[in-house]
Scaffold this motif. Structure first.
Motif, PDB file in Angstrom:
ATOM      1  N   ARG A   1       0.716  -1.662  -0.335  1.00 47.26           N
ATOM      2  CA  ARG A   1       0.382   0.052  -0.010  1.00 47.26           C
ATOM      3  C   ARG A   1       1.063   1.219  -0.270  1.00 47.26           C
ATOM      4  O   ARG A   1       0.965   2.338  -0.586  1.00 47.26           O
ATOM      5  CB  ARG A   1      -1.464  -0.013   1.355  1.00 47.26           C
ATOM      6  CG  ARG A   1      -1.893  -1.159   1.079  1.00 47.26           C
ATOM      7  CD  ARG A   1      -2.992  -0.963   2.181  1.00 47.26           C
ATOM      8  NE  ARG A   1      -3.713  -2.517   2.445  1.00 47.26           N
ATOM      9  CZ  ARG A   1      -3.925  -3.352   3.024  1.00 47.26           C
ATOM     10  NH1 ARG A   1      -2.671  -3.902   3.534  1.00 47.26           N
ATOM     11  NH2 ARG A   1      -4.420  -4.206   2.506  1.00 47.26           N
TER      12      ARG A   1
ATOM     13  N   TYR B   1       2.223   2.132  -3.478  1.00 48.75           N
ATOM     14  CA  TYR B   1       1.588   2.226  -4.763  1.00 48.75           C
ATOM     15  C   TYR B   1       1.268   4.547  -4.278  1.00 48.75           C
ATOM     16  O   TYR B   1       1.783   4.680  -5.079  1.00 48.75           O
ATOM     17  CB  TYR B   1       0.270   1.900  -4.282  1.00 48.75           C
ATOM     18  CG  TYR B   1      -0.129   0.985  -5.171  1.00 48.75           C
ATOM     19  CD1 TYR B   1      -0.934   1.003  -6.777  1.00 48.75           C
ATOM     20  CD2 TYR B   1      -0.058  -0.578  -4.858  1.00 48.75           C
ATOM     21  CE1 TYR B   1      -0.692   0.063  -7.438  1.00 48.75           C
ATOM     22  CE2 TYR B   1       0.231  -1.856  -5.628  1.00 48.75           C
ATOM     23  CZ  TYR B   1      -0.311  -1.511  -7.025  1.00 48.75           C
ATOM     24  OH  TYR B   1      -0.154  -2.087  -8.211  1.00 48.75           O
TER      25      TYR B   1
ATOM     26  N   GLU C   1      -3.913   2.412  -8.573  1.00 51.53           N
ATOM     27  CA  GLU C   1      -4.450   1.670  -6.569  1.00 51.53           C
ATOM     28  C   GLU C   1      -4.593   0.826  -7.185  1.00 51.53           C
ATOM     29  O   GLU C   1      -4.670  -0.403  -8.024  1.00 51.53           O
ATOM     30  CB  GLU C   1      -6.123   2.140  -7.028  1.00 51.53           C
ATOM     31  CG  GLU C   1      -6.211   3.843  -6.752  1.00 51.53           C
ATOM     32  CD  GLU C   1      -7.448   3.922  -6.240  1.00 51.53           C
ATOM     33  OE1 GLU C   1      -8.821   2.909  -5.910  1.00 51.53           O
ATOM     34  OE2 GLU C   1      -8.232   5.333  -6.055  1.00 51.53           O
TER      35      GLU C   1
ATOM     36  N   ILE D   1      -8.205  -5.071  -1.686  1.00 54.69           N
ATOM     37  CA  ILE D   1      -6.845  -4.412  -1.930  1.00 54.69           C
ATOM     38  C   ILE D   1      -7.121  -2.440  -1.716  1.00 54.69           C
ATOM     39  O   ILE D   1      -7.672  -1.940  -2.870  1.00 54.69           O
ATOM     40  CB  ILE D   1      -5.157  -4.050  -1.893  1.00 54.69           C
ATOM     41  CG1 ILE D   1      -4.811  -5.600  -1.909  1.00 54.69           C
ATOM     42  CG2 ILE D   1      -4.285  -3.759  -1.123  1.00 54.69           C
ATOM     43  CD1 ILE D   1      -3.868  -6.398  -2.454  1.00 54.69           C
TER      44      ILE D   1
ATOM     45  N   PRO E   1      -6.529   1.581  -1.501  1.00 53.93           N
ATOM     46  CA  PRO E   1      -5.548   2.341  -1.192  1.00 53.93           C
ATOM     47  C   PRO E   1      -5.089   3.028   0.014  1.00 53.93           C
ATOM     48  O   PRO E   1      -6.743   3.183   0.880  1.00 53.93           O
ATOM     49  CB  PRO E   1      -5.398   3.747  -2.325  1.00 53.93           C
ATOM     50  CG  PRO E   1      -6.890   4.021  -2.365  1.00 53.93           C
ATOM     51  CD  PRO E   1      -6.940   2.334  -2.508  1.00 53.93           C
ATOM     52  N   LEU E   2      -4.150   3.977   0.932  1.00 48.54           N
ATOM     53  CA  LEU E   2      -4.189   4.103   1.547  1.00 48.54           C
ATOM     54  C   LEU E   2      -5.413   5.708   1.864  1.00 48.54           C
ATOM     55  O   LEU E   2      -5.767   6.006   0.960  1.00 48.54           O
ATOM     56  CB  LEU E   2      -3.124   4.922   1.968  1.00 48.54           C
ATOM     57  CG  LEU E   2      -1.763   4.179   2.089  1.00 48.54           C
ATOM     58  CD1 LEU E   2      -0.685   4.611   2.514  1.00 48.54           C
ATOM     59  CD2 LEU E   2      -2.230   2.519   3.250  1.00 48.54           C
TER      60      LEU E   2
END
Length: 297
Positions: free
Chosen positions: A256, A259, A271, A276, A278-279
């Motif tokens: 993460r 990315y 992304e 999963i 993204p932050l």
């Protein structure tokens, strides 16, 4: 001819859209700095490259683009799959395309036995002719290679290396010594888990399979060169300088974070593949703050 994996093997992300279509121009933008930095190999479609989330066709598109961008630079490509026959086809694709080696993890839903993993490797190596690196990544596969199994696998023609998760610093030398007892001469012993990899390399490990090398290759090469030149204190200093980033790797996962780094650096705005996420905005700001602190932006 088989390759000996050594130095810095840099592992980039594989930018793709929501449907899993690889963004080839963005991938090329990620790879170009790795080539310019002189990394020893590129680890394409590793865990950081989210190989399990991509179709065979998209993995081949990524590999073809990577090979074209890399030129003579060796590419080690992930060939792991749930089914042995699918892993064989992926390895055959990689061999036909010109990859230097395949990175094979025992991916499975049902926990595997040592004998099952052994037969998996025998079949992929025999049917593809692609040199293989054992990918020991228990955090994702939930399978850990025993020393006995590594020894058995190292005797298979075409199995040339292992990528092990780095132990804690105090165990690095003993871990490396134990591996050396069970593998033949000329078998490459490499390590992952970026923040812990410095000590196995200082102890004599051959290769650093690096996430940070896939986004900040100059820093990775500086650490490797310091180790190769016997400047161990400098290597440790450079590693310690990256602690703000290592902290975020441990907190959010390296995947993460990297990315977010690619986005912050203006390389690409991809992304990670769902599910999963993204932050968050707040976590992304922590990445920005860390990069500013260590003067990467």
């Amino acid at each position: 001819m088989s390759i000996f994996l050594s130095g810095l093997s840099a592992f980039p992300i594989t930018p793709a859209n929501a449907e899993g279509r690889v963004n080839v121009p963005a991938l090329r933008r990620l790879l170009a700095p790795l080539c310019m930095a002189g990394v020893n190999s590129i680890g394409l479609l590793g865990s950081t490259g989210t190989y399990p989330f991509l179709s065979r066709a998209e993995r081949r598109r990524a590999l073809d683009a990577g090979l074209e961008e890399a030129g003579a630079l060796p590419i080690v490509v992930g060939v792991g799959a749930l089914r042995t026959d699918e892993a064989v086809r992926l390895a055959q694709d990689a061999q036909a395309a010109g990859a230097a080696a395949g990175l094979l993890a025992p991916v499975s839903y049902t926990p595997l036995t040592d004998d099952e993993v052994y037969e998996h490797f025998v079949t992929v190596a025999r049917e593809s002719g692609l040199p293989l690196c054992i990918y020991d990544n228990p955090g994702t596969t939930h399978f850990r290679f025993s020393l006995a199994l590594v020894g058995r696998l190292s005797q298979i023609p075409g199995v040339i290396a292992i990528k092990s998760p780095s132990p804690e610093a105090q165990a690095a030398s003993s871990h490396l010594a134990e591996l050396r007892l069970v593998v033949p001469d000329g078998f490459s012993l490499g390590y992952s888990v970026d923040w812990l990899s410095i000590e196995p390399m200082i102890a004599g490990g051959h290769c650093w399979y690096s996430v940070i090398g896939g986004i900040f290759p100059q820093i990775g090469m500086s650490i490797v060169r310091a180790v190769e030149n016997g400047h161990f204190d400098e290597a440790r200093r450079l590693n310690a300088h990256l602690e703000p980033l290592w902290t975020l790797f441990r907190k959010f996962s390296s995947l993460r974070v990297v990315y977010a780094c690619a986005d912050v650096m203006g390389i690409c705005s991809a992304e990670p593949p769902r599910p999963i996420l993204p932050l968050t905005v707040g976590a992304r700001q922590q990445v920005v703050d860390a990069l500013e602190e260590i003067k990467l932006i």
